[in-house]
Write a protein that holds these residues in place. Structure first.
Motif, PDB file in Angstrom:
ATOM      1  N   UNK A 105      -6.126  -7.041  -6.451  1.00  0.00           N
ATOM      2  CA  UNK A 105      -5.361  -5.902  -6.941  1.00  0.00           C
ATOM      3  C   UNK A 105      -5.870  -4.601  -6.338  1.00  0.00           C
ATOM      4  N   UNK A 106      -7.164  -4.567  -5.986  1.00  0.00           N
ATOM      5  CA  UNK A 106      -7.779  -3.404  -5.348  1.00  0.00           C
ATOM      6  C   UNK A 106      -8.390  -3.860  -4.023  1.00  0.00           C
ATOM      7  N   UNK A 107      -8.033  -3.179  -2.943  1.00  0.00           N
ATOM      8  CA  UNK A 107      -8.545  -3.512  -1.620  1.00  0.00           C
ATOM      9  C   UNK A 107      -9.448  -2.389  -1.134  1.00  0.00           C
ATOM     10  N   UNK A 108     -10.685  -2.733  -0.773  1.00  0.00           N
ATOM     11  CA  UNK A 108     -11.659  -1.775  -0.257  1.00  0.00           C
ATOM     12  C   UNK A 108     -11.877  -2.064   1.223  1.00  0.00           C
ATOM     13  N   UNK A 109     -11.770  -1.043   2.060  1.00  0.00           N
ATOM     14  CA  UNK A 109     -11.909  -1.237   3.506  1.00  0.00           C
ATOM     15  C   UNK A 109     -12.828  -0.158   4.083  1.00  0.00           C
ATOM     16  N   UNK A 110     -13.899  -0.604   4.708  1.00  0.00           N
ATOM     17  CA  UNK A 110     -14.886   0.316   5.266  1.00  0.00           C
ATOM     18  C   UNK A 110     -14.668   0.453   6.769  1.00  0.00           C
ATOM     19  N   UNK A 111     -14.118   1.576   7.175  1.00  0.00           N
ATOM     20  CA  UNK A 111     -13.856   1.871   8.587  1.00  0.00           C
ATOM     21  C   UNK A 111     -13.035   0.761   9.260  1.00  0.00           C
ATOM     22  N   UNK A 112     -11.845   0.457   8.739  1.00  0.00           N
ATOM     23  CA  UNK A 112     -11.061  -0.636   9.320  1.00  0.00           C
ATOM     24  C   UNK A 112     -10.538  -0.364  10.719  1.00  0.00           C
ATOM     25  N   UNK A 113     -10.594   0.890  11.190  1.00  0.00           N
ATOM     26  CA  UNK A 113     -10.080   1.221  12.524  1.00  0.00           C
ATOM     27  C   UNK A 113     -11.189   1.491  13.545  1.00  0.00           C
ATOM     28  N   UNK A 114     -12.451   1.229  13.170  1.00  0.00           N
ATOM     29  CA  UNK A 114     -13.563   1.486  14.076  1.00  0.00           C
ATOM     30  C   UNK A 114     -13.416   0.707  15.379  1.00  0.00           C
ATOM     31  N   UNK A 115     -13.678   1.385  16.491  1.00  0.00           N
ATOM     32  CA  UNK A 115     -13.672   0.802  17.841  1.00  0.00           C
ATOM     33  C   UNK A 115     -12.277   0.407  18.332  1.00  0.00           C
ATOM     34  N   UNK A 116     -11.233   0.793  17.620  1.00  0.00           N
ATOM     35  CA  UNK A 116      -9.882   0.460  18.053  1.00  0.00           C
ATOM     36  C   UNK A 116      -9.243   1.649  18.758  1.00  0.00           C
ATOM     37  N   UNK A 117      -8.372   1.370  19.742  1.00  0.00           N
ATOM     38  CA  UNK A 117      -7.641   2.449  20.376  1.00  0.00           C
ATOM     39  C   UNK A 117      -6.569   2.961  19.411  1.00  0.00           C
ATOM     40  N   UNK A 118      -5.927   4.066  19.796  1.00  0.00           N
ATOM     41  CA  UNK A 118      -5.013   4.728  18.866  1.00  0.00           C
ATOM     42  C   UNK A 118      -3.878   3.811  18.426  1.00  0.00           C
ATOM     43  N   UNK A 119      -3.310   3.047  19.355  1.00  0.00           N
ATOM     44  CA  UNK A 119      -2.191   2.173  18.995  1.00  0.00           C
ATOM     45  C   UNK A 119      -2.613   1.137  17.960  1.00  0.00           C
ATOM     46  N   UNK A 120      -3.811   0.556  18.141  1.00  0.00           N
ATOM     47  CA  UNK A 120      -4.285  -0.444  17.180  1.00  0.00           C
ATOM     48  C   UNK A 120      -4.687   0.204  15.852  1.00  0.00           C
ATOM     49  N   UNK A 121      -5.190   1.427  15.907  1.00  0.00           N
ATOM     50  CA  UNK A 121      -5.477   2.136  14.658  1.00  0.00           C
ATOM     51  C   UNK A 121      -4.199   2.309  13.840  1.00  0.00           C
ATOM     52  N   UNK A 122      -3.136   2.717  14.495  1.00  0.00           N
ATOM     53  CA  UNK A 122      -1.864   2.904  13.801  1.00  0.00           C
ATOM     54  C   UNK A 122      -1.341   1.577  13.259  1.00  0.00           C
ATOM     55  N   UNK A 123      -1.518   0.495  14.024  1.00  0.00           N
ATOM     56  CA  UNK A 123      -1.093  -0.824  13.552  1.00  0.00           C
ATOM     57  C   UNK A 123      -1.799  -1.181  12.243  1.00  0.00           C
ATOM     58  N   UNK A 124      -3.123  -0.987  12.217  1.00  0.00           N
ATOM     59  CA  UNK A 124      -3.903  -1.333  11.022  1.00  0.00           C
ATOM     60  C   UNK A 124      -3.483  -0.472   9.840  1.00  0.00           C
ATOM     61  N   UNK A 125      -3.311   0.814  10.063  1.00  0.00           N
ATOM     62  CA  UNK A 125      -2.945   1.705   8.971  1.00  0.00           C
ATOM     63  C   UNK A 125      -1.526   1.426   8.471  1.00  0.00           C
ATOM     64  N   UNK A 126      -0.644   1.009   9.363  1.00  0.00           N
ATOM     65  CA  UNK A 126       0.694   0.602   8.927  1.00  0.00           C
ATOM     66  C   UNK A 126       0.620  -0.642   8.036  1.00  0.00           C
ATOM     67  N   UNK A 127      -0.268  -1.576   8.379  1.00  0.00           N
ATOM     68  CA  UNK A 127      -0.458  -2.755   7.533  1.00  0.00           C
ATOM     69  C   UNK A 127      -0.939  -2.339   6.145  1.00  0.00           C
ATOM     70  N   UNK A 128      -1.872  -1.393   6.098  1.00  0.00           N
ATOM     71  CA  UNK A 128      -2.365  -0.925   4.797  1.00  0.00           C
ATOM     72  C   UNK A 128      -1.229  -0.316   3.982  1.00  0.00           C
ATOM     73  N   UNK A 129      -0.388   0.458   4.624  1.00  0.00           N
ATOM     74  CA  UNK A 129       0.747   1.053   3.915  1.00  0.00           C
ATOM     75  C   UNK A 129       1.665  -0.030   3.364  1.00  0.00           C
ATOM     76  N   UNK A 130       1.825  -1.115   4.116  1.00  0.00           N
ATOM     77  CA  UNK A 130       2.686  -2.203   3.673  1.00  0.00           C
ATOM     78  C   UNK A 130       2.056  -3.029   2.558  1.00  0.00           C
TER      79      UNK A 130
END
Length: 262
Positions: free
Chosen positions: A160-185
């Motif tokens: 029910x609660x998801x904790x994520x510590x630096x989920x976009x570390x070492x990723x390029x901008x496109x992959x950062x956006x992909x991960x953050x879009x998944x979080x939004x979903x």
């Protein structure tokens, strides 16, 4: 149903050092909260405290008003999931095997792998666009693919609660956006993440928690938090804040740093 996570006077540390002091935070239910601040300010330690990986020195972490320290570990693990920084996969493990481990909190000695587990794993792989990688081993994947697989493991846990510590570390901008879009979903789960990029945090977060020197100095919407005076206080950077022309969210334009010469 989504859980309500709060802290009350939470103090955390390692050895003789206090890292987080008297943090009282209310994480909005069914929203994305991003914790921001300079390196070493206590963001990751706060997240570890929320996951019950560090016992409080004072105060408490409350899940629907009940202290998680007083609840069975398996109960907390079913309701609160954590994706740490730079997790390490066992040698030779496949994507499917790794994501399947997210179902462990839901199993008992008398209830092993089920159709519900299979469906949860498949849904997690689909949500992170990793279903076609299911037979591959983790050491065959790129950095961006690995990060999406780790996120799939966390989703498969179905917390029910998801904790994520630096989920976009070492990723390029496109992959950062992909991960953050998944979080939004992932909404309406309650999502709590640590991010370094303040502009991405302001774009994706519903709620920001700003930390400095182990203390929470502000919490609220990005429009309330991302102001020049607070950016200067929290990050030590003079800036102008404008509206992002793509999203309308706050966009920080930092002033140049003074160059010191010998």
């Amino acid at each position: 149903m989504t859980a309500h996570l709060t802290t009350s006077g939470l103090t955390l540390g390692y050895g003789d050092a206090t890292i987080v002091a008297e943090a009282t935070v209310d994480f909005p239910v069914g929203r994305i909260t991003v914790v921001v601040g300079r390196n070493g300010c206590g963001k990751s330690t706060l997240l570890r405290g929320l996951a019950r990986l560090i016992p409080p020195r004072a105060g408490a972490v409350l899940l629907d008003g009940a202290d998680i320290a007083q609840q069975p570990a398996r109960t907390v693990a079913r309701r609160v999931g954590m994706l740490p920084q730079q997790p390490v996969a066992p040698d030779g493990i496949t994507v499917g095997e790794l994501v399947g481990r997210g179902r462990h909190p839901h199993q008992r000695w008398f209830r092993q792998w089920s159709d519900a587990d299979e469906a949860a794993v498949r849904a997690a792989l689909t949500a992170t666009d990793t279903l076609d990688l299911v037979e591959r081993t983790m050491d065959q994947l790129s950095g961006g693919q690995k990060q999406r697989v780790w996120l799939a493991l966390a989703i498969a846990q179905d917390p029910e609660v998801m904790l994520l510590d630096e989920p976009t570390t070492f990723l390029d901008l496109a992959h950062q956006l992909d991960i953050l879009d998944v979080l939004r979903n992932m909404l309406p789960r309650t999502v709590i993440a640590v991010l370094h990029d303040l502009n991405l945090a302001a774009r994706y977060a519903d709620h920001l928690v700003a930390m400095r020197d182990g203390r929470v100095v502000a919490q609220g919407s990005p429009a309330e938090i991302v102001r020049p005076d607070l950016v200067a206080e929290v990050f030590g950077v003079e800036s102008t804040v404008i509206d992002d022309p793509m999203t309308g969210t706050p966009l920080v334009v930092p002033a140049g740093r003074t160059v010191r010469t010998a």
